[in-house]
Design an enzyme around this catalytic site. Structure first.
Site: not given
Ligand code: T1G
Length: 706
Positions: A63, A107, A110, A130
């Site tokens: 992200a 992300g 993911e 993270e």
């Protein structure tokens, strides 16, 4: 279609390319671009499958971390996040093959796990880092990863945050195939095979529960992982939160597990620890930027080096250079000293092999790069010379005069001094522009920090080359100015001063160390002093007695301990005693001695709280840091933070001394410093910058050098 997501076709296979340099972060517009590409895929009768790939050097590094600050400051609603668009990919009627090169992190992984198949180039890495930002995966990573890789692997990846290589990802089932040769070509061929398989439904990771395991096995696993995380990642909240989220995957259906993950993610994101760790992420990148040394400044190629002095520091520095592929010659005055230095290097490498960090072949390769001599002959051809002899100005000036005569034009002449003036050392040469301080931290082959000390004549090329070298040798280089003790040691002196004063005022020795250890420091100040050696500071204080202001309180304990020959671990007695195995033992005799010395000085012992101990030591750091900033010996507050995190065991989850002070609020810090000045005198005179920023309601982060 967003500029950051491009759609192309290779026959009946759609190619969706994420192009958001430098690391294809999932910045606003990227998820939306992919979502409309998926709509296009399912609407286009000419295509039977899609490949999702990243442009440039990597797949997706996660992200967009820059967006988090907007969320925690309330400037931006978090909204539904990435989940809906990942479901869109997973529910695509046509297969989506994700092609990974470089990194698929956070992300990015993911996103990959929402695809139906994943292929990767051999050098690719995948991971959920993270926790290093004080958060947990927030786009179903804690729900999809255990379904693909199993609970144990998912726990390890989500709690440690380390990326794993493609081969391991393949063996765990995260990746379906390693592509040799051109990744896009291989991925398109794989997509064609899938499309031709006649399948009408494609594997949805969220529906794959076979690897979630049995409850009773998982309970034991979670218990063990929690225990080890509490030990290995002391004081950190996110790793434990990640376990809670992965556990939800084994107890709840996918949708409800995702809701649990979202709740935990949001709590972490708004935590002080996460704000501090995200600050550290960007600070580590900021310190590499030197305002008056442009990115395109010419650098000097470093193809060979000489290290003068084969002691603990010299040997460690030689290892660091050899590890980075730079041939290095270790120079000593006598063969015996050289043999001792080489033996220590050999022992250190043997330790790395024993711990599985290196193979014997790796060691042999590195040892081949380390030559040794008692002559000066290696200097003439070297691109870099690093002097690492003991702290004597006279000796260093003699050596630099010699280097000036022997080294080739343009060679960098560096000193590993930790306290002495670079300008004075440079004055013994006719080329002060080539002289710089490269201050390594002990053990040099382990500690990440490199203080790069700029002299008043040091050229921009030499600075740019030194900062580049820092990255090449795996260090975090921070540029600092040439004041006494530079930045790290100059701030450490008041920190250690206060620790001694607190003992003289009645605090137990172990209580001072425990308060700062529990607060997050890697080690308490008095144990650190014993490890570093009390005699080093003692010798420096004796050389600089003339600088001590009359009437200003000076710590007395360590000098007296040194006069008794108690230098710390090296003499197995300092603030503590150390047994044969170097285990630390409290020594009541020292406490008694200090009480006696305090009584002589009329210092009445009193109860001192852990909170005061922390404030006295940490605010002493901050106050001196503020002086260093206003005097221009550090470029920014972030430079000080990165120095303390990587050189002095300051806890990353507190962001560094200057960030921590900002998080407390400079008004409160300033008021407390003023109280300490009232109680303890001139040592606590507030730094003008601290007073100014506190009165203006500003922070160190706001401080910009004019
Ligand atoms: N977001 C925004 N900027 C990023 C970024 C990111 N994820 N990653 C890197 N940058 C910037 C960085 O600041 C620098 O900027 C430039 O890119 C080059 O980076 C939903 C919530 C990928 C290994 O933690 O580890 O996904 O200084 O110098 O050495 O669950 O960058 O040039 O202006 O580091 O080649 C999880 C973070 C996010 C990975 C490349 N992802 N990045 O290293 O380049 S949270 C991460 C890295 C998340 C989801 C959650 C490294 C790298 P500038 P660089 P590098």
């Amino acid at each position: 279609m967003s500029e950051m997501v491009k759609v192309g076709k290779q026959g009946d296979v759609m190619v969706i390319t994420i192009d958001n340099p430098p690391v294809n972060a999932l910045s606003p517009g990227v998820p939306e671009g992919i979502a409309s590409a998926i709509d296009q895929l399912n609407a286009d009768a000419d295509v039977r499958a899609a490949v999702l790939i990243g442009a440039g050097k990597t797949f997706v590094a996660g992200a967009d971390i820059k967006e988090f600050a907007k969320m925690t400051s309330g400037k931006k609603e978090r909204g539904p996040g990435l989940l809906p668009f990942l479901l869109k990919i997973e529910d695509s009627k046509k297969p989506v093959i994700v092609a990974i090169h470089g990194q698929a992190l956070g992300g990015g992984l993911e996103l990959a796990m929402a695809g139906h198949y994943r292929v990767a180039s051999g050098a690719a890495q995948v991971g959920q880092p993270e926790v290093k930002l004080g958060i947990i995966p927030g786009a179903a990573g804690t729900q999809r990863l255990p379904r693909l890789a199993g609970v144990a692997a998912a726990l390890e990846m989500c709690t440690e945050g380390k990326p794993i290589p493609a081969a391991t990802a393949l063996s765990l089932g995260i990746v379906d195939k390693i592509i040799e040769g051109d990744l896009l070509e291989g991925a398109v061929a794989f997509a064609r095979e899938v499309a031709a398989s006649g399948r009408t439904a494609f594997p949805k990771t969220r529906a794959r529960n076979e690897k979630l395991g049995a409850m009773r096995d998982n309970e034991l696993l979670f218990e063990n992982v929690r225990a080890s995380v509490r030990k290995k990642q002391r004081g950190l909240k996110a790793p434990l939160a990640a376990i809670d989220a992965v556990e939800a995957a084994t107890r709840e259906p996918f949708e409800s597990g995702c809701a649990t993950e979202q709740k935990i993610f949001t709590e972490c994101l708004h935590s002080e620890q996460s704000k501090a760790l995200i600050h550290v992420f960007f600070a580590e990148r900021e310190v590499a930027k030197i305002p008056d040394v442009p990115k395109d400044t010419a650098t000097i190629p470093i193809r060979s080096a000489v290290v003068i002095g084969a002691g603990t520091m010299g040997g460690g520095i030689a290892m660091v250079l050899a590890n980075a592929g730079i041939p290095v010659t270790l120079k000593e005055t006598e063969q015996a000293a050289l043999d001792r230095g080489l033996a220590t290097i050999g022992k250190n490498y043997a330790g790395s092999v024993k711990r599985g960090r290196m193979t014997q072949a790796d060691v042999d390769e590195r040892m081949k790069r380390i030559a040794s001599t008692t002559e000066w002959d290696g200097v003439a051809g070297a691109d870099l010379v690093i002097e690492a002899v003991f702290e004597s100005m006279a000796l260093k000036k003699e050596i630099f005069a010699q280097l000036d005569a022997l080294a080739k034009p343009g060679a960098i002449l560096a000193s590993n001094t930790s306290t002495l003036s670079i300008d004075e050392i440079a004055s013994s040469t006719k080329r002060p522009e080539s002289v710089i301080g490269l201050h390594f931290f002990s053990p040099a082959n382990v500690m990440k920090l490199l203080e790069v000390v700029r002299g008043k004549a040091t050229s921009k090329e030499v600075i740019a080359t030194s900062m580049q070298l820092a990255k090449k040798i795996g260090k975090i280089g921070v540029l600092v100015g040439n004041c006494r003790g530079f930045v790290g040691n100059r701030m450490f002196q008041p920190y250690r001063r206060e620790a001694q004063f607190l003992v003289e005022e009645g605090a137990e020795i172990a209580a001072v160390d425990k308060a700062l250890y529990d607060w997050g420091m890697a080690m308490g100040p008095l144990s650190t002093a014993d490890l570093a050696g009390l005699d080093i500071g003692w010798r420096i204080r004796k050389e600089h007695r003339h600088l001590e202001k009359p009437g200003v309180r000076q710590p007395l304990a360590e000098d007296k301990l040194c006069e008794m020959g108690r230098f710390g671990q090296k003499t197995r007695a300092g603030w503590y005693r150390y047994d044969e195995q170097r285990r630390q033992v409290a020594d009541p005799e020292v406490a008694e001695l200090v009480r006696g010395w305090s009584r002589e000085k009329g210092i009445e012992p009193r109860e001192i709280s852990p909170e005061e101990i922390v404030e006295r030591c940490v605010y002493a750091l901050v106050n001196e840091g503020a002086r260093i900033l206003e005097e221009g010996f550090a470029l920014r507050a972030v430079d000080i933070d990165i120095i303390y995190l990587n050189g002095y065991g300051f806890p990353a989850h507190r962001g560094g001394p200057m960030w921590y002070a900002d998080s407390v609020g400079l008004k409160k810090v300033y008021e407390r410093v003023c109280e300490f000045e009232q109680a303890h005198g001139e040592n606590w005179r507030p730094a003008p910058l601290l007073q100014q920023l506190a009165e203006q309601g500003k922070s160190f982060a706001d401080f910009q050098r004019s």
